[in-house]
Design an enzyme around this catalytic site. Structure first.
Site, mmCIF file in Angstrom:
data_model
loop_
_atom_site.group_PDB
_atom_site.id
_atom_site.type_symbol
_atom_site.label_atom_id
_atom_site.label_comp_id
_atom_site.label_asym_id
_atom_site.label_seq_id
_atom_site.Cartn_x
_atom_site.Cartn_y
_atom_site.Cartn_z
ATOM 1 C CG LEU A 41 -1.968 -1.034 1.396
ATOM 2 C CD1 LEU A 41 -2.704 -0.833 2.726
ATOM 3 C CD2 LEU A 41 -2.949 -1.002 0.248
ATOM 4 C CG ASP A 42 0.485 4.395 -2.797
ATOM 5 O OD1 ASP A 42 1.309 3.571 -3.256
ATOM 6 O OD2 ASP A 42 -0.341 5.013 -3.487
ATOM 7 C CE LYS A 43 5.682 8.117 5.276
ATOM 8 N NZ LYS A 43 6.673 9.208 5.195
ATOM 9 C CB THR A 45 -2.993 3.870 1.276
ATOM 10 O OG1 THR A 45 -2.742 4.734 0.169
ATOM 11 C CG2 THR A 45 -4.326 3.163 1.060
ATOM 12 N NE ARG A 142 -1.294 8.797 -4.296
ATOM 13 C CZ ARG A 142 -0.034 8.841 -3.889
ATOM 14 N NH1 ARG A 142 0.629 7.727 -3.621
ATOM 15 N NH2 ARG A 142 0.565 10.015 -3.766
#
Length: 205
Positions: A41-43, A45, A142
């Protein structure tokens, strides 16, 4: 939390925490650099992430992600009022041609990417979406939402700053076949408090 050590983030990552929790018994599972990591996951999120404790589990889960048989649903608050109740963004994603730290819709050096969206609630100047991933490209949601003119609130990289202080993106549902039982399992994570507060603020309008 960053998923695994990388330039600029060698400590306090998910991998560091997992190794500590498992007394370093994860070493080597899926590779020495990213032990246990199946996907990321993105940092900033929030939400669900699955990791593997054995090579058997890692191989099974990695294959499911590669074959796109997992179920991944997200919730996102985006800028503007999305007109269609649902739709699909089917646009390839690759590295940004000028900023190598960003991804972009790219029709030259890219990979296919599909994101389904469904409107959950509309506000005066924002929309709450439920999103289903058909693929799992870096920054996919995104990038796709920004490209169609509805960037995620709080996403400084692809969108706009907002009171939430991070991208308003939450990994809500994760489903896959359990590597040991071969039975389908599905997990759901409730919205975090910061997104709940953002929704309440927008409802006051």
């Amino acid at each position: 939390m960053v998923s695994h050590p990388a330039p600029g983030n060698y400590k306090s990552t998910l991998v560091n925490a997992l190794l500590s929790h498992c007394n370093n018994n994860l070493a080597g599972v899926g590779g020495v650099l990213r032990p246990g990591i199946v996907h990321r996951l993105d940092k900033d999120t929030s939400g669900l992430l699955v990791v593997a404790k054995t090579d058997k589990a890692h191989a099974s889960l990695s294959k499911q992600f590669k074959n796109k048989t997992t179920t991944r649903m997200y919730m996102a608050m985006v800028k503007g009022v999305v007109q269609l109740d649902n739709g699909i963004v089917d646009l390839p994603i690759g590295r940004h041609p000028r900023n190598r730290k960003k991804m972009a819709v790219n029709f030259v050096d890219s990979k296919e990417a599909t994101t389904q969206y469904k409107v959950i609630e509309r506000f005066k100047s924002a929309t709450l979406l439920e999103l289903k991933l058909g693929t799992g490209r870096t920054h996919q949601i995104r990038v796709h939402l920004a490209y169609i003119g509805h960037p995620i609130l709080g996403d400084d990289t692809y969108g706009v700053k907002a009171r939430i202080g991070r991208p308003a993106l939450h990994a809500k549902t994760l489903g896959f076949v359990h590597p040991s039982t071969n039975k389908r399992v599905e997990f759901t994570s409730v919205l975090p408090q910061d997104m709940i507060e953002l929704i309440e603020y927008l409802r006051k309008g």
